[in-house]
Design a protein around this motif. Structure first.
Motif, PDB file in Angstrom:
ATOM      1  N   UNK A  13       0.856  -1.185   0.000  1.00 58.08           N
ATOM      2  CA  UNK A  13       0.000   0.000   0.000  1.00 58.08           C
ATOM      3  C   UNK A  13       0.894   1.237   0.000  1.00 58.08           C
ATOM      4  N   UNK A  14       0.903   1.993  -1.081  1.00 59.36           N
ATOM      5  CA  UNK A  14       1.846   3.108  -1.232  1.00 59.36           C
ATOM      6  C   UNK A  14       1.849   4.087  -0.064  1.00 59.36           C
ATOM      7  N   UNK A  15       0.695   4.401   0.499  1.00 66.53           N
ATOM      8  CA  UNK A  15       0.639   5.380   1.580  1.00 66.53           C
ATOM      9  C   UNK A  15       1.361   4.899   2.832  1.00 66.53           C
ATOM     10  N   UNK A  40       2.235  12.927   6.253  1.00 71.12           N
ATOM     11  CA  UNK A  40       0.878  13.331   5.902  1.00 71.12           C
ATOM     12  C   UNK A  40       0.257  12.426   4.843  1.00 71.12           C
ATOM     13  N   UNK A  41      -0.995  12.038   5.087  1.00 71.28           N
ATOM     14  CA  UNK A  41      -1.698  11.154   4.172  1.00 71.28           C
ATOM     15  C   UNK A  41      -1.288   9.702   4.292  1.00 71.28           C
ATOM     16  N   UNK A  63      -3.713   7.486   8.941  1.00 70.64           N
ATOM     17  CA  UNK A  63      -4.048   8.736   9.610  1.00 70.64           C
ATOM     18  C   UNK A  63      -5.371   9.250   9.036  1.00 70.64           C
ATOM     19  N   UNK A  64      -6.268   9.609   9.903  1.00 69.83           N
ATOM     20  CA  UNK A  64      -7.584  10.058   9.449  1.00 69.83           C
ATOM     21  C   UNK A  64      -7.963  11.363  10.144  1.00 69.83           C
ATOM     22  N   UNK A  71       0.207  15.536  10.453  1.00 72.99           N
ATOM     23  CA  UNK A  71       1.099  14.672  11.205  1.00 72.99           C
ATOM     24  C   UNK A  71       2.479  14.628  10.554  1.00 72.99           C
ATOM     25  N   UNK A  72       3.507  14.553  11.400  1.00 75.44           N
ATOM     26  CA  UNK A  72       4.870  14.420  10.917  1.00 75.44           C
ATOM     27  C   UNK A  72       5.235  12.957  10.720  1.00 75.44           C
ATOM     28  N   UNK A  73       6.527  12.689  10.574  1.00 76.04           N
ATOM     29  CA  UNK A  73       6.985  11.345  10.243  1.00 76.04           C
ATOM     30  C   UNK A  73       7.528  10.582  11.445  1.00 76.04           C
ATOM     31  N   UNK A  74       7.470  11.140  12.647  1.00 70.75           N
ATOM     32  CA  UNK A  74       8.062  10.479  13.807  1.00 70.75           C
ATOM     33  C   UNK A  74       7.021   9.678  14.572  1.00 70.75           C
ATOM     34  N   UNK A  75       7.489   8.610  15.217  1.00 72.19           N
ATOM     35  CA  UNK A  75       6.651   7.801  16.094  1.00 72.19           C
ATOM     36  C   UNK A  75       7.503   7.242  17.222  1.00 72.19           C
TER      37      UNK A  75
END
Length: 683
Positions: A13-15, A40-41, A63-64, A71-75
């Motif tokens: 899934x690309x996202x 994001x997305x 993310x919805x 949202x950023x890229x960190x977790x």
């Protein structure tokens, strides 16, 4: 040890597969899970790490709603009063936003915890434990503040302290009873250290500017910490400087650089974006990747130096074009490395076998290894390192060292300043000679290499290595080094004996001084301290601005000679033309203007240390006083405080520097007399 490419894994899934910005590990009930996060997305994917196989996707969450494009890229996984969450960076949030993490590794509901002072747009977060108290330290991007919050019993947060600062990477490290935060920020090229008040949780800044400045770290993109070999370490990646730095953290939070490596054509961490540090059964490994389309693997020695083990370059099958983030998991008998790319979709999985790790030992006399992959280090006294089967690392000590690697692909690591090093069984094409510790050595062409009947004799400056071939017969430079040195460039982090230059000068303290490895020593500020044990090689350390120093001696009792080297700072103006006048008087048999000269006056007057006081000494002192070049620079000499100087005259200035001491478990305490050559008035 080598990096083995296994596979590229993806959800399809690309996202969820493209633009992975962060990966993080969390263990539940003995099972390790990995969470990959896109921006994001995108969303979050939960993976179960499997020994000997590919990770398994067990859950996905897009993310919805309001956070989807904010949202950023960190977790980052944290625990809030027993509830585990994966914390996100959400630009418009007012509180701490994250997904619940279930005990089976799956992703739970999206949650927001209260209101944060500074908002939920966070650039970094780290969890800290102070006894029974749990804290979160959060870098707030909108306010340029680093705030500390206590975690309440219901999982809510209460502000306990705030300090101005920026960070996109935070780590916590405990040293003794102290707890510290290390913060790095790429945009400002800053690295800061903070102590945590154990009662209030408030942060206080620790000045490590001098230690960081000497390394030249540009755009620090990642910082990692590890406790190993009985010490605490900080490892920093610099994207702008193409570097990886190692620093030792003391009990006061002070950092001491121990290594600084630069990317070369043989390694793959140019524009390094991320690194991971892991301790496996007492052995430390460092993995790094960035804009160089590949991964580099190091191991770290007990002295905090990096030894290059392997580098893996991107292929058509792997997805390592511009590595963005990586994570390393220890599963069974292997390290599993997962790397995400800025250009390629999915996660690249590489492995390193660690099932045959052997012992880590250091000492003098005979130091024996096992039949596995050992790391053996010599001592300040003569050492014989005896490794068996396995891919071993043998590190020379300061004293004379004899190394036997046995079968396997061994790495023989030289040490600058050591006495004669002998390798008894070098296997050409299999073993490797690592000379990274030798000052300014970049190519085998700089060496004096002479083939012998049994192998080769290698010399560089004052260093000598005898290499005996395991197969018998002579060895050529190509047999030992192949086409050249393999690995990164190591930049010196210690400049006390840099090419014969003297240590930094300072006014210092004149007269009798107490010296101890356990206290401040103002007289030793910025000095070079040398300890030579009986029958061993010299150990060198540099004192800090307070005169504190650590010789790094092993436990045990060592008798030897302690000497101090320290230059003079002309900015102090302690040496004047009047000193030169006094020496002129003494050179013709007159007393100084204050009366008869004491032995200390005679020592100070003989600035060229030729044993007599004459007009040449006066000329050199005058040159120092007016700032002109002189072949006899002023410096400090340190003598035994109990030395008998009674027989000294102006034509017989005879003395020895240094003092005999006994080091017990690394502790040295003694008394010395410090005299600044050229400075008579203060004696």
């Amino acid at each position: 040890m080598t990096l083995q490419f296994e596979r590229v894994v993806a959800t399809g899934k690309p996202a969820l597969d493209s633009g992975i910005g962060d990966t993080a590990l969390k263990t539940f009930n003995g099972v390790t899970y990995m969470y990959s996060t896109t921006g994001p997305g995108g969303g979050v994917v939960a993976w179960r790490i499997v020994e000997g196989g590919a990770p398994q996707v067990i859950d996905e969450q897009y993310f919805t709603g309001s956070i989807s494009m904010q949202v950023g890229r960190s977790g980052v996984p944290v625990s809030l009063a027993g509830n585990d969450q994966l914390i996100l960076d959400v630009d418009t949030a007012t509180g701490l936003v994250g997904y619940a993490l279930n005990a089976d590794g799956t992703i739970g509901a999206l949650q927001e915890t209260g209101t944060l002072i500074g908002g939920g747009d966070i650039s970094a977060v780290v969890q800290v434990s102070l006894g029974a108290t749990s804290l979160l330290t959060i870098a707030h991007e909108d306010t340029d503040q680093i705030n500390t919050y206590s975690v309440n019993a219901d999982g809510s947060l209460s502000l306990t302290g705030a300090i101005s600062g920026v960070a996109d990477s935070l780590q916590t490290l405990q040293v003794g009873t102290g707890q510290f935060i290390v913060a790095a920020d790429a945009a400002s090229s800053s690295i800061n250290t903070y102590g945590i008040n154990p009662n209030s949780g408030v942060l206080n800044t620790i000045d490590n500017g001098d230690a960081i400045a000497t390394l030249g770290i540009n755009a620090p993109t990642a910082v990692e910490v590890v406790q190993a070999y009985g010490n605490s370490w900080v490892v920093v990646a610099g994207a702008g400087s193409n570097s990886i730095s190692v620093m030792h953290m003391g009990a006061d939070g002070k950092l001491t650089p121990t290594d600084h490596v630069l990317d070369t054509l043989h390694t793959r961490f140019e524009s390094v974006q991320d690194l991971s540090v892991i301790d496996v059964d007492g052995r430390v490994f460092v993995v790094a990747g960035g804009g160089d389309d590949g991964i580099t693997l190091f191991t770290m020695t007990p002295e905090g130096q990096l030894i290059h083990l392997d580098s893996f370059a991107d292929t058509l099958a792997s997805g390592l074009q511009n590595v963005q983030t990586l994570t390393v998991a220890h599963v069974g008998d292997e390290l599993q490395i997962f790397a995400a790319s800025q250009e390629d979709a999915g996660l690249t999985q590489l492995t390193v076998s660690v099932g045959d790790l052997g012992v880590v030992r250091e000492g003098s006399g005979v130091v024996s290894g096992s039949a596995q992959d050992d790391m053996l280090t010599g001592s300040i006294l003569s050492s014989t390192l005896m490794a068996g089967d396995g891919d071993d690392i043998l590190i020379a000590g300061a004293g004379a060292t004899t190394m036997s690697g046995g079968s396997g692909a061994d790495i023989f690591v030289m040490r600058s300043g050591s006495e004669l090093t002998t390798i008894t069984d070098f296997e050409a094409g299999t073993d490797r000679l690592d000379m990274f510790d030798y000052l300014l050595l970049r190519s085998p062409a700089q060496l004096s290499f002479n083939s012998t009947a049994q192998g080769a004799r290698i010399e560089y400056r004052d260093e000598t290595i005898e290499v005996i071939s395991a197969a018998g017969g002579p060895l050529t430079s190509a047999d030992v080094f192949g086409s050249g040195f393999d690995g990164p460039d190591h930049v010196p982090v210690y400049f006390g004996d840099f090419g014969g230059l003297t240590p930094p000068g300072s006014p210092g303290v004149l007269g009798d001084v107490n010296i101890s490895t356990e206290t401040d020593n103002p007289a030793l500020a910025d000095a070079e301290i040398r300890f030579t044990p009986q029958g061993g090689g010299t150990v060198v350390a540099t004192a800090d601005s307070e005169g504190r120093f650590d010789l790094g001696l092993p436990d045990g009792t060592f008798q030897g000679e302690l000497d101090v080297v320290k230059s003079y700072s002309t900015a102090s103006a302690e040496i004047t033309a009047l000193d030169a006048l006094q020496v002129l008087r003494m050179s013709v048999g007159l007393d100084p203007t204050w009366g008869p000269a004491a032995p200390e006056n005679l020592i100070a007057a003989d600035i060229n240390q030729d044993g007599t006081i004459n007009a040449l000494d006066a000329l050199a002192i005058l040159q120092v006083a007016v700032g002109q070049p002189t072949p006899h620079e002023a410096k400090w000499v340190f003598l035994d405080a109990d030395a008998d100087l009674s027989g000294m005259t102006r034509t017989n200035v005879d003395y020895e520097t240094g003092v005999s001491v006994t080091a017990v478990d690394g502790v040295v305490t003694t008394e010395m007399t410090s005299i600044l050559l050229g400075n008579l008035e203060a004696v």
